[in-house]
Design a protein around this motif. Structure first.
Motif, PDB file in Angstrom:
ATOM      1  N   ASP A  49       0.838  -1.200   0.000  1.00 15.47           N
ATOM      2  CA  ASP A  49       0.000   0.000   0.000  1.00 15.47           C
ATOM      3  C   ASP A  49       0.871   1.248   0.000  1.00 15.47           C
ATOM      4  OD1 ASP A  49      -2.345  -1.477   0.095  1.00 15.47           O
ATOM      5  OD2 ASP A  49      -2.401  -1.483   2.287  1.00 15.47           O
ATOM      6  N   TRP A  50       0.456   2.248  -0.788  1.00 16.98           N
ATOM      7  CA  TRP A  50       1.173   3.524  -0.894  1.00 16.98           C
ATOM      8  C   TRP A  50       0.210   4.661  -0.582  1.00 16.98           C
ATOM      9  CZ3 TRP A  50       6.277   3.438  -1.162  1.00 16.98           C
ATOM     10  CH2 TRP A  50       6.883   2.271  -1.626  1.00 16.98           C
ATOM     11  N   TYR A  51       0.623   5.533   0.327  1.00 19.06           N
ATOM     12  CA  TYR A  51      -0.208   6.644   0.794  1.00 19.06           C
ATOM     13  C   TYR A  51       0.369   7.969   0.306  1.00 19.06           C
ATOM     14  CZ  TYR A  51      -2.109   3.238   4.083  1.00 19.06           C
ATOM     15  OH  TYR A  51      -2.709   2.140   4.648  1.00 19.06           O
ATOM     16  N   SER A  52      -0.534   8.912  -0.006  1.00 18.56           N
ATOM     17  CA  SER A  52      -0.088  10.270  -0.325  1.00 18.56           C
ATOM     18  C   SER A  52      -0.805  11.236   0.608  1.00 18.56           C
ATOM     19  CB  SER A  52      -0.310  10.614  -1.797  1.00 18.56           C
ATOM     20  OG  SER A  52      -1.666  10.487  -2.142  1.00 18.56           O
ATOM     21  N   PHE A  53      -2.023  11.635   0.305  1.00 20.30           N
ATOM     22  CA  PHE A  53      -2.751  12.596   1.131  1.00 20.30           C
ATOM     23  C   PHE A  53      -3.907  11.975   1.901  1.00 20.30           C
ATOM     24  CE2 PHE A  53      -1.251  14.944  -2.650  1.00 20.30           C
ATOM     25  CZ  PHE A  53      -0.346  15.774  -2.010  1.00 20.30           C
ATOM     26  N   PHE A  54      -4.316  10.806   1.528  1.00 19.40           N
ATOM     27  CA  PHE A  54      -5.527  10.204   2.089  1.00 19.40           C
ATOM     28  C   PHE A  54      -5.190   9.242   3.212  1.00 19.40           C
ATOM     29  CE2 PHE A  54      -5.912  10.691  -2.567  1.00 19.40           C
ATOM     30  CZ  PHE A  54      -6.821  11.735  -2.584  1.00 19.40           C
ATOM     31  N   THR A  55      -6.164   9.019   4.104  1.00 15.26           N
ATOM     32  CA  THR A  55      -5.966   8.019   5.154  1.00 15.26           C
ATOM     33  C   THR A  55      -6.093   6.614   4.573  1.00 15.26           C
ATOM     34  OG1 THR A  55      -8.289   8.178   5.770  1.00 15.26           O
ATOM     35  CG2 THR A  55      -6.717   9.494   7.049  1.00 15.26           C
ATOM     36  N   GLU A  56      -6.691   6.515   3.398  1.00 17.08           N
ATOM     37  CA  GLU A  56      -6.752   5.250   2.669  1.00 17.08           C
ATOM     38  C   GLU A  56      -5.580   5.221   1.695  1.00 17.08           C
ATOM     39  OE1 GLU A  56      -9.096   2.786   3.070  1.00 17.08           O
ATOM     40  OE2 GLU A  56      -9.783   4.016   4.755  1.00 17.08           O
ATOM     41  N   PRO A  57      -5.083   4.038   1.338  1.00 18.25           N
ATOM     42  CA  PRO A  57      -3.983   3.989   0.371  1.00 18.25           C
ATOM     43  C   PRO A  57      -4.372   4.629  -0.963  1.00 18.25           C
ATOM     44  CG  PRO A  57      -4.342   1.831   1.358  1.00 18.25           C
ATOM     45  CD  PRO A  57      -5.475   2.708   1.800  1.00 18.25           C
ATOM     46  N   ALA A  58      -3.495   5.460  -1.503  1.00 15.87           N
ATOM     47  CA  ALA A  58      -3.729   6.056  -2.820  1.00 15.87           C
ATOM     48  C   ALA A  58      -3.547   4.989  -3.896  1.00 15.87           C
ATOM     49  CB  ALA A  58      -2.752   7.201  -3.057  1.00 15.87           C
ATOM     50  N   LEU A  59      -2.643   4.045  -3.633  1.00 17.89           N
ATOM     51  CA  LEU A  59      -2.321   3.000  -4.596  1.00 17.89           C
ATOM     52  C   LEU A  59      -1.986   1.731  -3.828  1.00 17.89           C
ATOM     53  CD1 LEU A  59      -1.607   2.265  -7.614  1.00 17.89           C
ATOM     54  CD2 LEU A  59       0.726   3.027  -7.075  1.00 17.89           C
ATOM     55  N   SER A  60      -2.638   0.639  -4.181  1.00 18.38           N
ATOM     56  CA  SER A  60      -2.324  -0.669  -3.598  1.00 18.38           C
ATOM     57  C   SER A  60      -1.824  -1.555  -4.732  1.00 18.38           C
ATOM     58  CB  SER A  60      -3.552  -1.301  -2.941  1.00 18.38           C
ATOM     59  OG  SER A  60      -3.961  -0.534  -1.834  1.00 18.38           O
ATOM     60  N   VAL A  61      -0.574  -1.974  -4.624  1.00 23.37           N
ATOM     61  CA  VAL A  61       0.073  -2.771  -5.672  1.00 23.37           C
ATOM     62  C   VAL A  61       0.252  -4.189  -5.150  1.00 23.37           C
ATOM     63  CG1 VAL A  61       2.131  -2.987  -7.106  1.00 23.37           C
ATOM     64  CG2 VAL A  61       1.277  -0.716  -6.513  1.00 23.37           C
TER      65      VAL A  61
END
Length: 144
Positions: A49-61
């Motif tokens: 999981d990759w986070y940017s601004f959100f409390t949810e992952p912005a990208l899940s790989v």
């Protein structure tokens, strides 16, 4: 006079004892060596999981070649192409390519491709994502 069987048995046992002793010494010589950690590939580092601004992952790989993105419908497919480009193909088949500027255990940095720059994109633009929301929040000013 000695019994031939006793001599043979004694020789055999001495041979076995010597072999075990040599094996133990050889085995112990490797005990002090530290194994080198395996260097992860870009694909292995990208999974998670990759986070940017959100409390949810912005990208899940995922390591099976699929991904999900915050706000997008469905599951897409990803690949690293040309050694430094992340190719994302969404659920509808639309492809997005970003330059993989840097990746390590905790941070992913993406930037525009040469084609994007030729089309007018800022060559210094960067999107940084982190493996935890806390890290993303701490480093949020770097993304603004």
């Amino acid at each position: 006079m000695m019994d031939e069987r006793n001599v043979s048995r004694r020789s055999f046992l001495n041979g076995i004892g010597s072999t075990l002793l040599v094996s133990a010494v050889i085995g112990m010589t490797g005990c002090g060596k530290k194994s080198q950690p395996k260097t992860k590939t870009k694909e292995e580092l990208l999974a998670g999981d990759w986070y940017s601004f959100f409390t949810e992952p912005a990208l899940s790989v995922y390591d099976d070649g699929t991904y999900t993105m915050y706000g997008d419908y469905g599951t897409g497919h990803w690949a690293i192409v040309n050694e430094d480009q992340l190719k994302l193909t969404d659920f509808y088949g639309e492809t997005h390519i970003m330059r993989l500027v840097d990746i390590d255990e905790s941070k992913l940095t993406l930037g525009p491709t040469e084609a994007d720059i030729a089309g007018g994109a800022d060559p210094d633009a960067r999107l940084m994502m982190y493996h935890s929301y806390e890290e993303a929040k701490q480093n949020q000013s770097k993304n603004e």
